[in-house]
Design an enzyme around this catalytic site. Structure first.
Site, PDB file in Angstrom:
ATOM      1  N   GLU A   2      47.407 -40.028  32.293  1.00 14.29           N
ATOM      2  CA  GLU A   2      47.936 -40.888  31.085  1.00 14.29           C
ATOM      3  C   GLU A   2      49.415 -41.129  31.315  1.00 14.29           C
ATOM      4  O   GLU A   2      49.996 -40.335  31.420  1.00 14.29           O
ATOM      5  CB  GLU A   2      47.549 -40.196  29.879  1.00 14.29           C
ATOM      6  CG  GLU A   2      46.188 -39.796  29.535  1.00 14.29           C
ATOM      7  CD  GLU A   2      45.975 -39.084  28.173  1.00 14.29           C
ATOM      8  OE1 GLU A   2      46.929 -39.132  27.628  1.00 14.29           O
ATOM      9  OE2 GLU A   2      44.747 -38.567  28.144  1.00 14.29           O
TER      10      GLU A   2
ATOM     11  N   HIS B 251      40.418 -38.128  21.854  1.00  8.99           N
ATOM     12  CA  HIS B 251      41.598 -37.935  20.774  1.00  8.99           C
ATOM     13  C   HIS B 251      41.073 -37.496  19.660  1.00  8.99           C
ATOM     14  O   HIS B 251      40.217 -38.174  18.858  1.00  8.99           O
ATOM     15  CB  HIS B 251      42.284 -39.543  20.437  1.00  8.99           C
ATOM     16  CG  HIS B 251      43.852 -39.070  20.184  1.00  8.99           C
ATOM     17  ND1 HIS B 251      44.244 -38.664  18.829  1.00  8.99           N
ATOM     18  CD2 HIS B 251      44.861 -39.149  20.875  1.00  8.99           C
ATOM     19  CE1 HIS B 251      45.376 -38.239  18.931  1.00  8.99           C
ATOM     20  NE2 HIS B 251      45.803 -38.667  20.301  1.00  8.99           N
TER      21      HIS B 251
ATOM     22  N   ASN C 162      42.124 -32.022  29.104  1.00  3.84           N
ATOM     23  CA  ASN C 162      43.446 -32.424  29.006  1.00  3.84           C
ATOM     24  C   ASN C 162      44.429 -31.153  28.735  1.00  3.84           C
ATOM     25  O   ASN C 162      44.030 -30.592  27.786  1.00  3.84           O
ATOM     26  CB  ASN C 162      43.736 -33.333  27.834  1.00  3.84           C
ATOM     27  CG  ASN C 162      45.372 -33.856  27.376  1.00  3.84           C
ATOM     28  OD1 ASN C 162      46.066 -32.905  27.540  1.00  3.84           O
ATOM     29  ND2 ASN C 162      45.522 -35.041  27.295  1.00  3.84           N
TER      30      ASN C 162
ATOM     31  N   GLU D 238      39.060 -46.517  27.472  1.00  2.62           N
ATOM     32  CA  GLU D 238      38.729 -45.156  26.591  1.00  2.62           C
ATOM     33  C   GLU D 238      38.948 -45.611  25.109  1.00  2.62           C
ATOM     34  O   GLU D 238      40.102 -45.901  24.543  1.00  2.62           O
ATOM     35  CB  GLU D 238      39.895 -44.167  26.882  1.00  2.62           C
ATOM     36  CG  GLU D 238      39.624 -42.798  26.154  1.00  2.62           C
ATOM     37  CD  GLU D 238      40.365 -41.749  26.750  1.00  2.62           C
ATOM     38  OE1 GLU D 238      40.384 -41.631  28.037  1.00  2.62           O
ATOM     39  OE2 GLU D 238      40.781 -41.093  26.043  1.00  2.62           O
TER      40      GLU D 238
ATOM     41  N   ARG E 101      54.680 -38.345  29.807  1.00  5.39           N
ATOM     42  CA  ARG E 101      55.355 -39.055  28.920  1.00  5.39           C
ATOM     43  C   ARG E 101      56.861 -39.254  29.277  1.00  5.39           C
ATOM     44  O   ARG E 101      57.209 -38.488  30.107  1.00  5.39           O
ATOM     45  CB  ARG E 101      55.518 -38.308  27.489  1.00  5.39           C
ATOM     46  CG  ARG E 101      54.243 -38.259  26.923  1.00  5.39           C
ATOM     47  CD  ARG E 101      54.522 -37.570  25.313  1.00  5.39           C
ATOM     48  NE  ARG E 101      54.456 -38.390  24.603  1.00  5.39           N
ATOM     49  CZ  ARG E 101      53.759 -39.099  23.663  1.00  5.39           C
ATOM     50  NH1 ARG E 101      52.591 -38.811  23.552  1.00  5.39           N
ATOM     51  NH2 ARG E 101      54.461 -40.179  22.788  1.00  5.39           N
TER      52      ARG E 101
ATOM     53  N   HIS F 199      49.049 -35.819  30.498  1.00  2.76           N
ATOM     54  CA  HIS F 199      49.935 -37.330  30.095  1.00  2.76           C
ATOM     55  C   HIS F 199      51.301 -36.990  30.454  1.00  2.76           C
ATOM     56  O   HIS F 199      51.886 -36.372  29.949  1.00  2.76           O
ATOM     57  CB  HIS F 199      50.011 -37.607  28.663  1.00  2.76           C
ATOM     58  CG  HIS F 199      50.282 -38.562  27.899  1.00  2.76           C
ATOM     59  ND1 HIS F 199      50.446 -39.109  26.664  1.00  2.76           N
ATOM     60  CD2 HIS F 199      51.316 -39.490  28.434  1.00  2.76           C
ATOM     61  CE1 HIS F 199      50.981 -40.142  26.537  1.00  2.76           C
ATOM     62  NE2 HIS F 199      51.919 -40.596  27.428  1.00  2.76           N
TER      63      HIS F 199
ATOM     64  N   THR G 275      49.630 -39.552  20.624  1.00  2.00           N
ATOM     65  CA  THR G 275      49.333 -41.230  20.774  1.00  2.00           C
ATOM     66  C   THR G 275      48.848 -41.432  19.393  1.00  2.00           C
ATOM     67  O   THR G 275      47.715 -40.982  19.051  1.00  2.00           O
ATOM     68  CB  THR G 275      48.656 -41.458  21.971  1.00  2.00           C
ATOM     69  OG1 THR G 275      48.936 -40.631  23.098  1.00  2.00           O
ATOM     70  CG2 THR G 275      48.471 -42.675  22.310  1.00  2.00           C
TER      71      THR G 275
ATOM     72  N   HIS H  25      48.870 -29.653  26.639  1.00  2.00           N
ATOM     73  CA  HIS H  25      49.193 -28.274  25.480  1.00  2.00           C
ATOM     74  C   HIS H  25      49.436 -27.099  25.907  1.00  2.00           C
ATOM     75  O   HIS H  25      50.036 -26.376  25.368  1.00  2.00           O
ATOM     76  CB  HIS H  25      48.693 -28.450  24.297  1.00  2.00           C
ATOM     77  CG  HIS H  25      48.641 -29.902  23.460  1.00  2.00           C
ATOM     78  ND1 HIS H  25      49.910 -30.441  22.985  1.00  2.00           N
ATOM     79  CD2 HIS H  25      47.782 -30.899  23.500  1.00  2.00           C
ATOM     80  CE1 HIS H  25      49.725 -31.541  22.617  1.00  2.00           C
ATOM     81  NE2 HIS H  25      48.382 -31.927  22.717  1.00  2.00           N
TER      82      HIS H  25
ATOM     83  N   ARG I 185      58.018 -34.481  27.269  1.00  2.00           N
ATOM     84  CA  ARG I 185      58.026 -33.298  26.415  1.00  2.00           C
ATOM     85  C   ARG I 185      56.944 -32.183  26.700  1.00  2.00           C
ATOM     86  O   ARG I 185      57.026 -31.240  26.234  1.00  2.00           O
ATOM     87  CB  ARG I 185      57.632 -33.893  24.894  1.00  2.00           C
ATOM     88  CG  ARG I 185      56.488 -34.482  24.910  1.00  2.00           C
ATOM     89  CD  ARG I 185      56.014 -34.655  23.297  1.00  2.00           C
ATOM     90  NE  ARG I 185      57.000 -35.937  23.006  1.00  2.00           N
ATOM     91  CZ  ARG I 185      56.337 -36.820  21.874  1.00  2.00           C
ATOM     92  NH1 ARG I 185      55.357 -36.387  21.410  1.00  2.00           N
ATOM     93  NH2 ARG I 185      57.340 -37.920  21.814  1.00  2.00           N
TER      94      ARG I 185
HETATM   95  N1  PXP Z   1      42.850 -39.447  25.405  1.00  2.00           N
HETATM   96  C1  PXP Z   1      44.076 -39.991  25.313  1.00  2.00           C
HETATM   97  C2  PXP Z   1      44.125 -41.540  25.785  1.00  2.00           C
HETATM   98  C3  PXP Z   1      45.057 -39.382  24.751  1.00  2.00           C
HETATM   99  O1  PXP Z   1      46.475 -39.889  24.764  1.00  2.00           O
HETATM  100  C4  PXP Z   1      44.797 -38.157  24.488  1.00  2.00           C
HETATM  101  C5  PXP Z   1      46.000 -37.127  23.815  1.00  2.00           C
HETATM  102  O2  PXP Z   1      46.960 -37.006  24.668  1.00  2.00           O
HETATM  103  C6  PXP Z   1      43.547 -37.435  24.705  1.00  2.00           C
HETATM  104  C7  PXP Z   1      42.689 -38.287  24.945  1.00  2.00           C
HETATM  105  C8  PXP Z   1      43.166 -36.049  24.053  1.00  2.00           C
HETATM  106  O3  PXP Z   1      43.297 -36.100  22.606  1.00  2.00           O
HETATM  107  P1  PXP Z   1      43.240 -34.608  22.172  1.00  2.00           P
HETATM  108  O4  PXP Z   1      44.528 -33.669  22.606  1.00  2.00           O
HETATM  109  O5  PXP Z   1      43.573 -34.888  20.722  1.00  2.00           O
HETATM  110  O6  PXP Z   1      42.123 -33.995  22.221  1.00  2.00           O
END
Ligand code: PXP
Length: 255
Positions: free
Chosen positions: A75, A199, A12, A156, A50, A48, A106, A15, A54
């Site tokens: 996402e 997550h 992901n 998920e 959003r 994601h 989330t 960030h 952001r």
């Molecule tokens: N899965 C989903 C559905 C999420 O919303 C997120 C956060 O965007 C992640 C996985 C990844 O989470 P993390 O950034 O805490 O590893």
């Protein structure tokens, strides 16, 4: 005994976009991060989009879909705006998540049971275009059953509560959350759903989840991008893979 399936890593890159947006320009480029993750052996890219943009922007989704040769897991909230964007770019999968403007990240899983009709209207046109549907849910039996009834391809499982318990060093809660995730993974697989999880996962927490044979994909972002600041992304991904493999190889005769 059936063969344990391989465990995929979806990276992901939200960030990287958070960092870019902190200064309002174009750098660091999250699509470059996705390309590097691909070179380092990621199996997929998660981003994601959003409602408040952001971190990931519309142009990032467009470039990820066009330039990155890995499955894109987009996402998104289950809204008409997001559905139309997804229909335009046709990612490999859409992972529907709950979203509220006030949250930092989330916070919980989707209420599939309470919002089945509204979700169904977003899911149908996406499925018709061969976009796989993933529902981000808490590891609860009723949410799993309703996800299957709605025709989702994937659930998920939200690992955030487990990871919080680990951060709190609450061993009892950690064990309870692992058991809840494992039971959910089994019942989701039995319902014919592909099982993913994510997550809050880090090097220390990933092994116990990787040890669940029904889970075939993990989506990891915040920790991995943070670790990349110190070691570089190739080493961060390689170390995450080692931790995943260590957990996976602990699977015994139950697979
Ligand atoms: N899965 C989903 C559905 C999420 O919303 C997120 C956060 O965007 C992640 C996985 C990844 O989470 P993390 O950034 O805490 O590893």
């Amino acid at each position: 005994m059936t063969q344990t399936q391989a465990l995929r890593l979806g990276v992901n890159i939200d960030h990287v976009a958070t960092l870019r947006n902190a200064r309002g320009g174009d750098l660091p480029d999250p699509v470059r991060a996705a390309a590097l993750a691909a070179q380092c052996g990621a199996d997929g890219i998660t981003a994601h989009l959003r409602e408040d943009r952001r971190h990931i922007r519309d142009g990032d989704i467009e470039r990820l879909a066009r330039e990155i040769d890995l499955p894109l897991n987009m996402e998104m909230a289950a809204t008409e705006e997001m559905r139309d964007i997804a229909l335009k770019h046709r990612p490999n999968a859409c992972c529907l998540v709950p979203e509220s403007r006030e949250e930092v990240t989330t916070e919980g899983g989707l209420n599939v049971v309470g919002e089945a009709a509204a979700l169904g209207e977003i899911i149908a046109p996406l499925k018709a275009q061969n976009v796989r549907i993933s529902l981000f849910i808490d590891p609860e039996p009723d949410q799993i059953a309703e996800s299957a009834a709605l025709g989702a391809d994937i659930v998920e499982l939200h690992t955030g509560t487990y990871c919080h318990a680990h951060a709190d060093e609450d061993t009892q809660r950690v064990q309870a959350e692992i058991a809840r995730l494992q039971a959910a993974a089994i019942s989701a697989a039995q319902a014919g759903l592909e099982v993913h999880a994510g997550h809050g996962l880090c090097f220390e927490t990933v092994g116990a989840v990787a040890a669940m044979p029904e889970i075939v994909e993990l989506n990891i972002g915040h920790f991995l991008i943070g670790a990349s600041v110190f070691s570089g992304m190739p080493e961060a991904i390689a170390e995450m893979r080692r931790c995943m493999q260590a957990g996976r190889s602990a699977i015994g005769g139950r697979s």
